[in-house]
Design an enzyme around this catalytic site. Structure first.
Site, PDB file in Angstrom:
ATOM      1  N   ASN A   9       0.918  -1.294  -0.102  1.00 32.45           N
ATOM      2  CA  ASN A   9       0.081   0.159  -0.028  1.00 32.45           C
ATOM      3  C   ASN A   9       0.873   1.215   0.053  1.00 32.45           C
ATOM      4  O   ASN A   9       1.470   1.562   0.976  1.00 32.45           O
ATOM      5  CB  ASN A   9      -0.990   0.055   0.904  1.00 32.45           C
ATOM      6  CG  ASN A   9      -1.797   1.208   1.485  1.00 32.45           C
ATOM      7  OD1 ASN A   9      -1.765   1.963   0.430  1.00 32.45           O
ATOM      8  ND2 ASN A   9      -2.455   1.258   2.823  1.00 32.45           N
ATOM      9  N   TRP A  10       0.887   1.839  -1.100  1.00 31.02           N
ATOM     10  CA  TRP A  10       1.853   2.900  -1.277  1.00 31.02           C
ATOM     11  C   TRP A  10       1.426   4.294  -0.761  1.00 31.02           C
ATOM     12  O   TRP A  10       2.087   5.163  -0.661  1.00 31.02           O
ATOM     13  CB  TRP A  10       2.328   3.049  -2.814  1.00 31.02           C
ATOM     14  CG  TRP A  10       3.088   2.045  -3.532  1.00 31.02           C
ATOM     15  CD1 TRP A  10       3.509   0.701  -2.788  1.00 31.02           C
ATOM     16  CD2 TRP A  10       3.551   2.073  -4.766  1.00 31.02           C
ATOM     17  NE1 TRP A  10       4.282  -0.001  -3.949  1.00 31.02           N
ATOM     18  CE2 TRP A  10       4.251   1.000  -4.901  1.00 31.02           C
ATOM     19  CE3 TRP A  10       3.571   3.041  -5.725  1.00 31.02           C
ATOM     20  CZ2 TRP A  10       4.842   0.485  -6.027  1.00 31.02           C
ATOM     21  CZ3 TRP A  10       4.224   2.789  -6.944  1.00 31.02           C
ATOM     22  CH2 TRP A  10       4.714   1.360  -7.038  1.00 31.02           C
ATOM     23  N   LYS A  11       0.133   4.270  -0.185  1.00 27.57           N
ATOM     24  CA  LYS A  11      -0.340   5.293   0.015  1.00 27.57           C
ATOM     25  C   LYS A  11      -0.266   6.624  -0.662  1.00 27.57           C
ATOM     26  O   LYS A  11      -0.341   6.580  -1.732  1.00 27.57           O
ATOM     27  CB  LYS A  11       0.183   5.689   1.778  1.00 27.57           C
ATOM     28  CG  LYS A  11      -0.105   4.410   2.516  1.00 27.57           C
ATOM     29  CD  LYS A  11       0.220   4.673   4.122  1.00 27.57           C
ATOM     30  CE  LYS A  11      -0.290   3.332   4.820  1.00 27.57           C
ATOM     31  NZ  LYS A  11      -0.166   3.364   6.175  1.00 27.57           N
ATOM     32  N   HIS A  95      -9.558   1.344   4.472  1.00 25.37           N
ATOM     33  CA  HIS A  95      -8.314   1.616   5.263  1.00 25.37           C
ATOM     34  C   HIS A  95      -8.434   2.511   6.387  1.00 25.37           C
ATOM     35  O   HIS A  95      -9.398   3.334   6.405  1.00 25.37           O
ATOM     36  CB  HIS A  95      -7.186   2.166   4.454  1.00 25.37           C
ATOM     37  CG  HIS A  95      -6.078   1.933   4.948  1.00 25.37           C
ATOM     38  ND1 HIS A  95      -5.524   3.090   5.911  1.00 25.37           N
ATOM     39  CD2 HIS A  95      -4.968   0.980   4.904  1.00 25.37           C
ATOM     40  CE1 HIS A  95      -4.320   2.902   6.379  1.00 25.37           C
ATOM     41  NE2 HIS A  95      -3.793   1.496   5.847  1.00 25.37           N
ATOM     42  N   GLU A  97      -7.128   5.017   7.635  1.00 30.19           N
ATOM     43  CA  GLU A  97      -6.849   6.381   7.301  1.00 30.19           C
ATOM     44  C   GLU A  97      -7.989   6.963   6.501  1.00 30.19           C
ATOM     45  O   GLU A  97      -8.208   8.232   6.902  1.00 30.19           O
ATOM     46  CB  GLU A  97      -5.493   6.372   6.473  1.00 30.19           C
ATOM     47  CG  GLU A  97      -4.244   6.037   7.222  1.00 30.19           C
ATOM     48  CD  GLU A  97      -3.095   5.818   6.639  1.00 30.19           C
ATOM     49  OE1 GLU A  97      -2.990   5.717   5.225  1.00 30.19           O
ATOM     50  OE2 GLU A  97      -2.220   4.975   7.298  1.00 30.19           O
ATOM     51  N   GLU A 167      -5.733  -5.038  10.312  1.00 31.80           N
ATOM     52  CA  GLU A 167      -4.503  -4.035  10.610  1.00 31.80           C
ATOM     53  C   GLU A 167      -4.923  -3.230  11.888  1.00 31.80           C
ATOM     54  O   GLU A 167      -5.591  -2.141  11.828  1.00 31.80           O
ATOM     55  CB  GLU A 167      -4.722  -2.870   9.520  1.00 31.80           C
ATOM     56  CG  GLU A 167      -4.593  -3.463   8.121  1.00 31.80           C
ATOM     57  CD  GLU A 167      -3.667  -2.350   7.249  1.00 31.80           C
ATOM     58  OE1 GLU A 167      -2.709  -2.730   6.752  1.00 31.80           O
ATOM     59  OE2 GLU A 167      -4.327  -1.396   6.983  1.00 31.80           O
ATOM     60  N   GLY A 173       2.048   2.123  10.818  1.00 34.31           N
ATOM     61  CA  GLY A 173       3.018   3.438  10.667  1.00 34.31           C
ATOM     62  C   GLY A 173       3.767   3.808  12.023  1.00 34.31           C
ATOM     63  O   GLY A 173       4.493   4.628  12.164  1.00 34.31           O
ATOM     64  N   SER A 213       2.885  -1.997  10.478  1.00 33.58           N
ATOM     65  CA  SER A 213       4.281  -2.293  10.814  1.00 33.58           C
ATOM     66  C   SER A 213       5.104  -3.642  10.388  1.00 33.58           C
ATOM     67  O   SER A 213       5.873  -3.927  10.911  1.00 33.58           O
ATOM     68  CB  SER A 213       4.755  -1.733  12.023  1.00 33.58           C
ATOM     69  OG  SER A 213       4.453  -0.465  12.503  1.00 33.58           O
ATOM     70  N   GLY A 234       2.866  -1.060   4.206  1.00 31.67           N
ATOM     71  CA  GLY A 234       2.828   0.319   3.759  1.00 31.67           C
ATOM     72  C   GLY A 234       4.201   0.740   3.738  1.00 31.67           C
ATOM     73  O   GLY A 234       4.887   0.461   2.579  1.00 31.67           O
ATOM     74  N   GLY A 235       4.861   1.234   4.871  1.00 32.52           N
ATOM     75  CA  GLY A 235       6.101   1.736   4.804  1.00 32.52           C
ATOM     76  C   GLY A 235       7.087   1.110   3.896  1.00 32.52           C
ATOM     77  O   GLY A 235       7.871   1.581   3.270  1.00 32.52           O
TER      78      GLY A 235
END
Ligand code: PGA
Length: 249
Positions: A9-11, A95, A97, A167, A173, A213, A234-235
């Site tokens: 997930n590149w956000k 998600h 977010e 999640e 994150g 994470s 993600g990251g």
């Protein structure tokens, strides 16, 4: 047997040149995709160039959101028809977010899930609790409720297309991941919920990822758990080396 799925997930990261560079690097390093399905979810702006680059590579394409109508006066929104048009196979829905910053409710998530399935897009439905909810012992009820609401009205025949990502919000994150065992327990409960809503045989086909994470250092711990069928990353999906180390767990 469920084939594990690892999705990046590149956000809201990566311009078109940066996206090209990342996906070119992934393609070079990807060896064997039979064991795990690899999916990248770039921002909308990079979907078309990434779709072009991953042709024939075995890497799947996903979007990070969609709107449920096919077309219309919905300024700023992107429809399932448009995502199919771009070559998307997956779409992340709900998600945390989006729930937190854009007011997405369980009802909106449900509409999006049904719109995705109606257009042959596989939804990656995100669920998970906040730290306060975990500390109050509400995780299981909350997550089961999110799953039930997301799947309301989804036909049994469509269920094998659905991917769920558990999640925990406190793990996203933050560098603070869940333990493999804790994630396995919640994911087992998600599977039980699906079995209760449909049937065990169908629940056994649904892939359920862990996200929050995930890093090269902890992916093995999650993948060793019987209920966990992959990761939403993600990251660590933003760099070739860390994402590939996760894919090659
Ligand atoms: P993270 O994000 O891997 O950076 O924690 C996961 C996600 O939000 O899907």
């Amino acid at each position: 047997m469920r084939k594990p799925i690892i999705a990046g997930n590149w956000k809201m990261y990566k311009t078109i040149p940066e996206a090209r560079e990342l996906v070119t690097g992934l393609k070079e390093k990807l060896k064997e995709t039979d064991q795990v399905e690899v999916v990248v979810c770039p921002p909308f702006t990079a979907l078309a160039p990434v779709a072009e680059l991953i042709k024939g590579s075995g890497i799947g394409l996903g979007a990070q959101n969609l709107f449920w109508e096919e077309e219309g006066a919905y300024t700023g929104e992107v429809s399932p028809v448009m995502l199919r048009d771009l070559g998307c196979e997956y779409v992340i829905i709900g998600h945390s977010e989006r729930r937190q910053y854009f007011g997405e409710t369980d009802e909106m998530v449900n509409k999006k899930v049904k719109a995705a399935l109606g257009h042959k897009l596989r939804p990656i439905i995100c669920v998970g609790e906040t730290l306060a909810q975990r500390e109050a012992g509400e995780t299981e009820t909350l997550v089961a409720n999110q799953v039930e609401k997301a799947l309301a009205g989804v036909a049994a025949a469509d269920l094998p297309q659905v991917v769920i990502a558990y999640e925990p919000i406190w793990a996203i994150g933050t560098g603070r991941s869940s333990t493999g065992e804790d994630a396995n327990q919640v994911i087992g409960l998600i599977r039980k919920t699906i079995a209760r809503l449909y049937q065990q045989e169908l629940a056994d086909q649904v892939r359920i990822q862990y996200g929050g994470s995930v890093k090269p250092e902890n992916i093995k711990e999650f993948m060793a758990q019987p209920e966990i069928d992959g990761a939403l990353v993600g990251g660590a999906s933003l760099k070739v080396d860390s994402f590939m180390a996760i894919v090659d767990f």
